[in-house]
Design a protein around this motif. Structure first.
Motif, PDB file in Angstrom:
ATOM      1  N   PHE A  68       9.333   2.910  -6.779  1.00  0.00           N
ATOM      2  CA  PHE A  68       7.910   2.630  -6.940  1.00  0.00           C
ATOM      3  C   PHE A  68       7.419   3.172  -8.280  1.00  0.00           C
ATOM      4  O   PHE A  68       8.114   3.920  -8.971  1.00  0.00           O
ATOM      5  CB  PHE A  68       7.118   3.246  -5.783  1.00  0.00           C
ATOM      6  N   ASN A  69       6.186   2.771  -8.645  1.00  0.00           N
ATOM      7  CA  ASN A  69       5.571   3.221  -9.895  1.00  0.00           C
ATOM      8  C   ASN A  69       6.458   2.912 -11.102  1.00  0.00           C
ATOM      9  O   ASN A  69       6.738   3.775 -11.925  1.00  0.00           O
ATOM     10  CB  ASN A  69       5.247   4.720  -9.836  1.00  0.00           C
ATOM     11  N   TYR A  70       6.898   1.656 -11.182  1.00  0.00           N
ATOM     12  CA  TYR A  70       7.725   1.201 -12.301  1.00  0.00           C
ATOM     13  C   TYR A  70       8.942   2.094 -12.507  1.00  0.00           C
ATOM     14  O   TYR A  70       9.272   2.493 -13.614  1.00  0.00           O
ATOM     15  CB  TYR A  70       6.883   1.099 -13.572  1.00  0.00           C
ATOM     16  N   PRO A 123       2.304  -5.898  -4.297  1.00  0.00           N
ATOM     17  CA  PRO A 123       2.204  -6.924  -3.256  1.00  0.00           C
ATOM     18  C   PRO A 123       1.970  -8.342  -3.778  1.00  0.00           C
ATOM     19  O   PRO A 123       1.781  -9.268  -2.997  1.00  0.00           O
ATOM     20  CB  PRO A 123       0.980  -6.455  -2.458  1.00  0.00           C
ATOM     21  N   ARG A 124       1.970  -8.519  -5.130  1.00  0.00           N
ATOM     22  CA  ARG A 124       1.801  -9.854  -5.684  1.00  0.00           C
ATOM     23  C   ARG A 124       2.521  -9.904  -7.021  1.00  0.00           C
ATOM     24  O   ARG A 124       3.150  -8.938  -7.440  1.00  0.00           O
ATOM     25  CB  ARG A 124       0.327 -10.225  -5.795  1.00  0.00           C
ATOM     26  N   GLY A 130       6.821   4.990   0.010  1.00  0.00           N
ATOM     27  CA  GLY A 130       6.341   5.361  -1.309  1.00  0.00           C
ATOM     28  C   GLY A 130       4.974   5.986  -1.227  1.00  0.00           C
ATOM     29  O   GLY A 130       4.388   6.122  -0.141  1.00  0.00           O
ATOM     30  N   PRO A 131       4.408   6.378  -2.366  1.00  0.00           N
ATOM     31  CA  PRO A 131       3.093   7.034  -2.358  1.00  0.00           C
ATOM     32  C   PRO A 131       1.966   6.138  -1.867  1.00  0.00           C
ATOM     33  O   PRO A 131       0.991   6.629  -1.302  1.00  0.00           O
ATOM     34  CB  PRO A 131       2.893   7.434  -3.832  1.00  0.00           C
ATOM     35  N   GLU A 132       2.083   4.811  -2.086  1.00  0.00           N
ATOM     36  CA  GLU A 132       1.032   3.887  -1.650  1.00  0.00           C
ATOM     37  C   GLU A 132       1.558   2.765  -0.775  1.00  0.00           C
ATOM     38  O   GLU A 132       0.786   2.121  -0.067  1.00  0.00           O
ATOM     39  CB  GLU A 132       0.335   3.285  -2.872  1.00  0.00           C
ATOM     40  N   PRO A 167       6.925  -3.486  -9.681  1.00  0.00           N
ATOM     41  CA  PRO A 167       8.267  -4.068  -9.496  1.00  0.00           C
ATOM     42  C   PRO A 167       9.166  -3.115  -8.707  1.00  0.00           C
ATOM     43  O   PRO A 167       9.863  -2.284  -9.292  1.00  0.00           O
ATOM     44  CB  PRO A 167       8.759  -4.283 -10.927  1.00  0.00           C
ATOM     45  N   VAL A 168       9.157  -3.271  -7.413  1.00  0.00           N
ATOM     46  CA  VAL A 168       9.957  -2.377  -6.572  1.00  0.00           C
ATOM     47  C   VAL A 168      11.448  -2.596  -6.813  1.00  0.00           C
ATOM     48  O   VAL A 168      12.257  -1.675  -6.661  1.00  0.00           O
ATOM     49  CB  VAL A 168       9.608  -2.558  -5.083  1.00  0.00           C
TER      50      VAL A 168
END
Length: 594
Positions: A128-130, A30-31, A148-150, A36-37
């Motif tokens: 997600f998750n790189y 989110p920042r 995604g998971p989060e 890196p989606v």
């Protein structure tokens, strides 16, 4: 270009990089330092997996054109195909709303046909998750959710959802809008929202640049650099990242792949000073709050050279195996070991970054006596450490020396504290800090000078040249026309100069001898030449360096001085600072035109 001819959009909360074909190839959420989606920039040569991107394609692509809307952070890409042409406008919403800054974690893409009946395909492929997790996809009549998971992202659009989901090519017979952001329902439709966001974002950037005190010459370059620096500031906390990316190598196969998505006190000072020179002082006010939190948390103790943008003090470095790296050149690193380093120039850069807040009467906030007392603790550390070994500004990982540039910045901390105290009427404290600065200066001039090299060298009693020593003239510890400094500059030009470019240093480091030129060093050289009265040479070199920018006016960290190709993290704030400083110093006065 080697794949770094990218456009940056953002809103001081998030940022995204877009290639010449209108594909979003990098965006962290989110920042700036988040997941890196969209990460196809680091997915390997040609992105063989085809994942981690947000592409809008003309099926029968022929060519493209790209430019920013003047004086804004809105990027316009025209894609030409055999069947017709389209325009893609990209931006992150940024404006004043309900008396506060509106900068959501959102990207807006507006697409319209320009000619013919273009056939387009939309590919939205976040991970997600790189890159380790592929999202679950759900959808409704006007949106697609990427779960995604989060994190869950929601794409709201007036494009046919079926075509977006299946990546089906279709005829573009009218405008469409794509708004990607948090999993929240928009209060209005995609078209109305995108149009309103575009208008207000356009107005915001035009008004912001309108207030800049730009020089007469090189105005376009300066404005683009200023907007880029603004986009690298994380407004919620006031931190400023060194670059938007991680792991773009300084040169192929060197292992010099670092994560720059954090706030280095050194880099941030240079950013703040450059924007201050254009009268864009709000970034300094925000940053002042951030560094005073750093000072308070340190409570007179060690201050790290780098922190997370939310003041995180642990940036544990690790390698991820889910991404192949830029053009397949790994490793891809998350975090940066530099947070563990002792880099004594940090104390001087911190005081320098705060100094103007004590003098500038325009500011909404004014630094006061309590702030000065906190900074005196920083000065005490600077004095204590001015002749002690450290990792240096180039963050050497395997050796420590008493680096000249670090000691110079320790002097600057004491010198500026003396000036602040004098301005505040604290005569005793002004004398105290002036005396300490004088002692450090004497030590530097004696121990950093090499009679053998006829130059100030990279460390006390050392023998090698280092471009960081050029900062001696910039911070004012020595007269630029002092024969010792003149001799130093001449030696550096012969040994470190590569045409208009400059190497950082001559001695091999942990990874061998550097292979590419470090852009900010070339700008330091230009500033030094101007201070020495060699302005014609400086202007010639400055013009050559501007030619090394990307087509959109941005610069990375390094340049291959043989080919002109950009390398290193992108866009690099250090390099963009150099553009502003060079233009401000070398421009003709406005009176020359009017």
């Amino acid at each position: 270009m080697n794949g770094l001819d990218l456009g940056l959009i953002g809103n001081c909360s998030i940022g995204a990089l877009i290639d010449k074909k209108a594909s979003i190839v990098w965006c962290c959420l989110p920042r700036f330092d988040g997941d890196p989606v969209f990460h196809s920039l680091l997915a390997g040569d040609g992105n063989p997996s085809g994942q981690g991107m947000f592409a809008i394609e003309v099926v029968d692509f022929v060519s493209s054109e790209q430019a920013y809307l003047p004086n804004t952070a809105i990027l316009r890409t025209v894609l030409n195909g055999a069947s017709g042409s389209i325009e893609v406008l990209d931006f992150a919403p940024r404006f004043k709303w309900r008396d506060r800054a509106f900068r959501p974690q959102m990207l807006v893409r507006r697409v319209r046909p320009l000619s013919g009946t273009p056939r387009v395909r939309i590919k939205v492929r976040p991970q997600f998750n790189y890159g380790g997790t592929t999202p679950t996809i759900t959808f409704g009549s006007n949106h697609v959710r990427y779960v995604g998971p989060e994190t869950t992202l929601r794409l709201t659009t007036d494009a046919p959802v079926d075509y977006v989901r299946s990546e089906t090519a279709f005829n573009l017979d009218g405008p469409l809008n794509l708004i990607l952001g948090p999993d929240e329902t928009l209060s209005d439709g995609a078209s109305e929202t995108a149009q309103m966001f575009e208008t207000r974002t356009h107005d915001y950037w035009r008004n912001w640049t309108h207030r800049l005190a730009v020089p007469l010459d090189w105005q376009d370059a300066v404005v683009r650099a200023a907007i880029t620096l603004k986009l690298c500031s994380y407004e919620p906390t006031g931190a400023i990242v060194a670059a938007m990316t991680t792991s773009i190598p300084e040169a192929p196969g060197t292992q010099r792949n670092w994560d720059y998505r954090f706030c280095w006190i050194r880099d941030a000072f240079f950013v703040v000073r450059a924007l201050n020179s254009l009268s864009a002082v709000r970034t300094m006010e925000n940053y002042f709050g951030w560094i005073m939190n750093v000072v308070s948390n340190a409570n007179g103790g060690h201050i790290q050279p780098v922190y997370g943008i939310g003041l995180e003090d642990r940036l544990t470095e690790r390698v991820v195996d889910t991404l192949d790296g830029f053009k397949g050149i790994g490793p891809v690193r998350i975090g940066n070991q530099a947070y563990e380093h002792f880099q004594h120039d940090t104390y001087g850069n911190l005081v320098l970054g705060a100094s103007q807040a004590f003098f500038d009467t325009r500011l909404f906030m004014r630094a006061g006596y309590e702030d000065f007392e906190r900074l005196e603790r920083v000065g005490e550390k600077a004095y204590e450490l001015h002749d002690q070994p450290d990792a240096g500004m180039w963050e050497l990982r395997s050796r420590a020396r008493v680096h000249t540039s670090s000691s110079v910045m320790c002097w600057a901390a004491c010198d500026r504290l003396g000036k602040i105290a004098l301005y505040m009427g604290l005569t005793d404290r002004a004398r105290f800090w002036a005396e300490r600065a004088a002692r450090i200066r004497q030590v530097i001039l004696e121990r950093a000078w090499s009679g053998k090299r006829q130059a100030f060298v990279e460390s006390f009693e050392g023998e090698y040249l280092d471009a960081g020593v050029l900062l001696m003239g910039e911070v004012g510890i020595i007269d630029p026309l002092d024969p010792r400094f003149v001799s130093t500059v001449q030696e550096m030009e012969k040994v470190l100069g590569r045409g208009p470019f400059m190497m950082r240093y001559e001695e091999a480091d942990d990874f061998g001898a550097p292979e590419t030129a470090f852009n900010v060093c070339a700008f330091w050289r230009i500033d030094t030449l101007a201070r020495m009265g060699r302005k014609d040479e400086a202007r010639e070199l400055f013009t050559a360096l501007l030619a090394a920018r990307t087509s959109l006016g941005l610069m990375s960290e390094d340049t291959d001085y043989k080919t002109g190709a950009p390398w290193g993290n992108f866009p690099q704030t250090y390099s963009m600072v150099g553009i502003i400083n060079g233009a401000v110093r070398l421009s003709r006065p406005w009176e020359a035109a009017v």
